[in-house]
Design an enzyme around this catalytic site. Sequence first.
Site, PDB file in Angstrom:
ATOM      1  N   THR A  91       0.811  -1.225   0.000  1.00 28.33           N
ATOM      2  CA  THR A  91       0.000   0.000   0.000  1.00 28.33           C
ATOM      3  C   THR A  91       0.849   1.281   0.000  1.00 28.33           C
ATOM      4  O   THR A  91       0.298   2.378   0.116  1.00 28.33           O
ATOM      5  CB  THR A  91      -0.942   0.030   1.217  1.00 28.33           C
ATOM      6  N   THR A 135       4.331   1.211   1.568  1.00 21.89           N
ATOM      7  CA  THR A 135       5.292   1.105   2.679  1.00 21.89           C
ATOM      8  C   THR A 135       6.684   1.593   2.282  1.00 21.89           C
ATOM      9  O   THR A 135       7.294   2.395   3.001  1.00 21.89           O
ATOM     10  CB  THR A 135       5.398  -0.378   3.121  1.00 21.89           C
ATOM     11  N   TRP A 138       7.739   3.530  -0.099  1.00 21.67           N
ATOM     12  CA  TRP A 138       7.764   4.985  -0.360  1.00 21.67           C
ATOM     13  C   TRP A 138       7.758   5.759   0.964  1.00 21.67           C
ATOM     14  O   TRP A 138       8.579   6.646   1.194  1.00 21.67           O
ATOM     15  CB  TRP A 138       6.550   5.328  -1.210  1.00 21.67           C
ATOM     16  N   HIS A 173       3.422  -4.815   9.465  1.00 21.22           N
ATOM     17  CA  HIS A 173       2.179  -5.125   8.738  1.00 21.22           C
ATOM     18  C   HIS A 173       1.151  -5.750   9.702  1.00 21.22           C
ATOM     19  O   HIS A 173       0.077  -6.163   9.283  1.00 21.22           O
ATOM     20  CB  HIS A 173       2.449  -6.121   7.609  1.00 21.22           C
ATOM     21  N   ARG A 194      -4.033   2.123   0.599  1.00 23.06           N
ATOM     22  CA  ARG A 194      -4.128   2.305  -0.848  1.00 23.06           C
ATOM     23  C   ARG A 194      -5.426   1.666  -1.297  1.00 23.06           C
ATOM     24  O   ARG A 194      -5.914   0.729  -0.649  1.00 23.06           O
ATOM     25  CB  ARG A 194      -2.927   1.592  -1.484  1.00 23.06           C
ATOM     26  N   SER A 243      -1.010  -5.250  -7.071  1.00 23.59           N
ATOM     27  CA  SER A 243       0.390  -5.132  -6.655  1.00 23.59           C
ATOM     28  C   SER A 243       0.809  -6.368  -5.849  1.00 23.59           C
ATOM     29  O   SER A 243       1.892  -6.916  -6.050  1.00 23.59           O
ATOM     30  CB  SER A 243       0.558  -3.852  -5.816  1.00 23.59           C
ATOM     31  N   TYR A 250      -2.307   6.400  -0.189  1.00 25.42           N
ATOM     32  CA  TYR A 250      -1.307   6.419  -1.275  1.00 25.42           C
ATOM     33  C   TYR A 250      -1.704   7.455  -2.316  1.00 25.42           C
ATOM     34  O   TYR A 250      -0.873   8.206  -2.815  1.00 25.42           O
ATOM     35  CB  TYR A 250      -1.267   5.015  -1.881  1.00 25.42           C
ATOM     36  N   ARG A 299       7.744  -1.385  -8.789  1.00 31.68           N
ATOM     37  CA  ARG A 299       7.181  -1.956 -10.016  1.00 31.68           C
ATOM     38  C   ARG A 299       6.775  -0.812 -10.929  1.00 31.68           C
ATOM     39  O   ARG A 299       7.451  -0.483 -11.887  1.00 31.68           O
ATOM     40  CB  ARG A 299       5.996  -2.871  -9.672  1.00 31.68           C
TER      41      ARG A 299
HETATM   42  P1  PAP Z   1       5.597  -3.829   0.961  1.00 29.97           P
HETATM   43  O1  PAP Z   1       4.335  -3.812   1.760  1.00 29.97           O
HETATM   44  O2  PAP Z   1       5.967  -5.209   0.510  1.00 29.97           O
HETATM   45  O3  PAP Z   1       6.728  -3.109   1.617  1.00 29.97           O
HETATM   46  P2  PAP Z   1       4.863  -1.558  -0.551  1.00 29.97           P
HETATM   47  O4  PAP Z   1       6.062  -0.703  -0.575  1.00 29.97           O
HETATM   48  O5  PAP Z   1       3.792  -1.217   0.418  1.00 29.97           O
HETATM   49  O6  PAP Z   1       5.277  -3.071  -0.394  1.00 29.97           O
HETATM   50  O7  PAP Z   1       4.172  -1.546  -1.967  1.00 29.97           O
HETATM   51  C1  PAP Z   1       4.893  -1.572  -3.155  1.00 29.97           C
HETATM   52  C2  PAP Z   1       4.152  -0.654  -4.112  1.00 29.97           C
HETATM   53  O8  PAP Z   1       4.600   0.696  -3.901  1.00 29.97           O
HETATM   54  C3  PAP Z   1       4.498  -0.977  -5.543  1.00 29.97           C
HETATM   55  O9  PAP Z   1       3.323  -0.615  -6.275  1.00 29.97           O
HETATM   56  P3  PAP Z   1       2.962  -1.230  -7.711  1.00 29.97           P
HETATM   57  O10 PAP Z   1       3.110  -2.704  -7.624  1.00 29.97           O
HETATM   58  O11 PAP Z   1       1.547  -0.810  -7.979  1.00 29.97           O
HETATM   59  O12 PAP Z   1       3.898  -0.602  -8.668  1.00 29.97           O
HETATM   60  C4  PAP Z   1       5.660  -0.052  -5.805  1.00 29.97           C
HETATM   61  O13 PAP Z   1       5.903   0.170  -7.172  1.00 29.97           O
HETATM   62  C5  PAP Z   1       5.167   1.201  -5.104  1.00 29.97           C
HETATM   63  N1  PAP Z   1       6.245   2.139  -4.781  1.00 29.97           N
HETATM   64  C6  PAP Z   1       7.499   1.859  -4.332  1.00 29.97           C
HETATM   65  N2  PAP Z   1       8.190   2.991  -4.168  1.00 29.97           N
HETATM   66  C7  PAP Z   1       7.392   4.009  -4.537  1.00 29.97           C
HETATM   67  C8  PAP Z   1       7.565   5.435  -4.613  1.00 29.97           C
HETATM   68  N3  PAP Z   1       8.704   6.030  -4.276  1.00 29.97           N
HETATM   69  N4  PAP Z   1       6.502   6.170  -5.036  1.00 29.97           N
HETATM   70  C9  PAP Z   1       5.343   5.589  -5.377  1.00 29.97           C
HETATM   71  N5  PAP Z   1       5.124   4.251  -5.339  1.00 29.97           N
HETATM   72  C10 PAP Z   1       6.133   3.471  -4.922  1.00 29.97           C
END
Ligand code: PAP
Length: 309
Positions: free
Chosen positions: A60, A62, A64, A121, A143, A151, A209, A273
Amino acid sequence: MEPLHEFHLSLPKENWWGDNYLNQINGVWFVPKFVPSILRVLNEFKPLSNDVILASFPKTGTTWLKSLLFSIINRSSKESLVDNHPHELVPSLEMQVFEKYESYPLVTDNDLDSRRLFSTHIPYQLPGKALDSANCRVVYITRKPKDTLVSMWDFTNKWKAAEKGSWNLEEAIEKFCSRIFPCVSYYDHVMGFKKASLEKPKNIFFVTYEDLMMDTKTHVKRLAEFLGCPFDNEEEVEEIVKSCSFDILSSYEVNKSRDFPSWFQVPYNSFFRQGVVGDHKNYLDAKTIERIDALTRDKFHAAGFMYGI
Ligand code: PAP
């Protein structure tokens, strides 16, 4: 047989995908690997009043928010993001800190410079009382459900366990809707922290988000105020927003790496991603969208939280 195995066997078990299953602790489903450390967090973690805990349902935002919070709190060392994955800078209580059988970094003074920053989490329903009594600061990010699901589905297929067979999207949708998902159902997770943030706004900061994406600068300033360390110049805020943007972070070698962290069987680059709002439209058909929207109306809107569609 190891006592831990016996313990796992005694817990309720539910198939998740492929050969993978989830274990239940106090009504919440978790990935078995983390069951011992989750129990340690619940039994041993004593938050300090100046701790900052980033709480979230997986996928959601995390990563970022880890980079933003780290930069807000450690302004003089925000360039650490160039060489360190955000998940190494802000460790997860259950996946990193308590996964090691060593004591976690304990700071006893109330010096803001030595503030501890952790993520989790685990849903509010489990450690809620501990977080409340410590008077620490909790930042929660959520999110919209359809983007979160897509995702999570993509991320799960990058997991090393995916070698045993991929998780097809239909199966992921079924599990999401039937609420057999790691870390409690998405809706219960969000509502747990949403309600707590309304009751304790000075302690729990709730952000989405999508709002963070729409106006990152305003939210970074609000977060700094909430944490008791407001900015005195706009340039620094702009610098942090830029340095934590998806484009900048995902360009660093450490975040492009295909290496696996020691604490999780998924490559470092799988936390980056696309980083956009609305990507679910490229994966979910109209019928599925309506099915999840109906669930969102039932779980969020009926409870007065007009979010998620
Ligand atoms: P986690 O719970 O496993 O740590 P988390 O970081 O919450 O994962 O989620 C990853 C999502 O944040 C990904 O989204 P997507 O699959 O829709 O692309 C990832 O791309 C997105 N993400 C990571 N870093 C950023 C950033 N700096 N800005 C915006 N979205 C980001």
